[in-house]
Motif scaffolding. Structure first.
Motif, short mmCIF file in Angstrom:
data_model
loop_
_atom_site.label_atom_id
_atom_site.label_comp_id
_atom_site.label_asym_id
_atom_site.label_seq_id
_atom_site.Cartn_x
_atom_site.Cartn_y
_atom_site.Cartn_z
N MET A 1 0.82 -1.20 0.00
CA MET A 1 0.00 0.00 0.00
C MET A 1 0.87 1.26 0.00
SD MET A 1 -3.08 0.97 -0.01
CE MET A 1 -4.22 2.19 0.48
N VAL A 2 1.88 1.27 0.84
CA VAL A 2 2.77 2.43 0.91
C VAL A 2 3.49 2.61 -0.43
CG1 VAL A 2 4.80 3.38 2.05
CG2 VAL A 2 3.05 2.24 3.40
N ARG A 3 3.86 1.51 -1.03
CA ARG A 3 4.57 1.58 -2.31
C ARG A 3 3.70 2.23 -3.39
NH1 ARG A 3 7.55 -3.47 -5.37
NH2 ARG A 3 8.47 -2.22 -7.01
N LYS A 4 2.42 1.93 -3.39
CA LYS A 4 1.51 2.53 -4.37
C LYS A 4 1.38 4.04 -4.14
CE LYS A 4 -1.35 -1.49 -5.34
NZ LYS A 4 -2.71 -2.06 -5.32
N ILE A 5 1.33 4.43 -2.88
CA ILE A 5 1.21 5.86 -2.56
C ILE A 5 2.48 6.60 -2.98
CG2 ILE A 5 1.03 7.52 -0.66
CD1 ILE A 5 -0.77 5.46 0.76
N VAL A 6 3.63 6.02 -2.70
CA VAL A 6 4.90 6.65 -3.08
C VAL A 6 5.00 6.74 -4.60
CG1 VAL A 6 7.41 6.37 -3.05
CG2 VAL A 6 6.08 5.99 -0.97
N THR A 7 4.63 5.69 -5.30
CA THR A 7 4.67 5.69 -6.76
C THR A 7 3.74 6.75 -7.33
OG1 THR A 7 5.18 3.33 -6.78
CG2 THR A 7 4.36 4.27 -8.82
N ALA A 8 2.54 6.85 -6.79
CA ALA A 8 1.59 7.86 -7.26
C ALA A 8 2.13 9.27 -7.00
CB ALA A 8 0.25 7.67 -6.57
N GLY A 9 2.75 9.47 -5.85
CA GLY A 9 3.32 10.77 -5.54
C GLY A 9 4.46 11.15 -6.47
N LEU A 10 5.31 10.17 -6.78
CA LEU A 10 6.42 10.44 -7.70
C LEU A 10 5.91 10.77 -9.10
CD1 LEU A 10 9.01 7.72 -6.60
CD2 LEU A 10 9.16 10.19 -6.28
N LEU A 11 4.91 10.03 -9.55
CA LEU A 11 4.34 10.31 -10.88
C LEU A 11 3.71 11.70 -10.92
CD1 LEU A 11 2.75 6.88 -11.82
CD2 LEU A 11 4.69 8.01 -12.93
N ALA A 12 3.00 12.05 -9.88
CA ALA A 12 2.38 13.38 -9.82
C ALA A 12 3.45 14.47 -9.84
CB ALA A 12 1.51 13.50 -8.58
N GLY A 13 4.52 14.24 -9.12
CA GLY A 13 5.63 15.21 -9.11
C GLY A 13 6.28 15.36 -10.47
N MET A 14 6.45 14.26 -11.17
CA MET A 14 7.05 14.31 -12.50
C MET A 14 6.16 15.09 -13.47
SD MET A 14 8.68 10.45 -12.78
CE MET A 14 8.16 10.31 -14.45
N PHE A 15 4.85 14.84 -13.41
CA PHE A 15 3.94 15.56 -14.30
C PHE A 15 3.89 17.05 -13.95
CE2 PHE A 15 1.82 11.32 -14.95
CZ PHE A 15 2.20 11.20 -16.27
#
Length: 45
Positions: free
Chosen positions: A1-15
């Motif tokens: 679950m934490v991994r999904k949140i971190v991945t989503a945050g990184l993708l949002a930051g990149m965009f």
């Protein structure tokens, strides 16, 4: 679950960073057109 949140945050930051660079580039283009228009108007006086 934490991994999904971190991945989503990184993708949002990149965009977000990509969008900022695009907007900054567009702003520079519009600015250069404005300067060219002003220069042309001053020369035609």
């Amino acid at each position: 679950m934490v991994r999904k949140i971190v991945t989503a945050g990184l993708l949002a930051g990149m965009f977000t960073l990509a969008a900022c660079n695009t907007v900054a580039g567009a702003g520079k283009d519009v600015s250069s057109v404005g300067h060219a228009t002003t220069k042309a108007a001053d020369q035609s006086k």
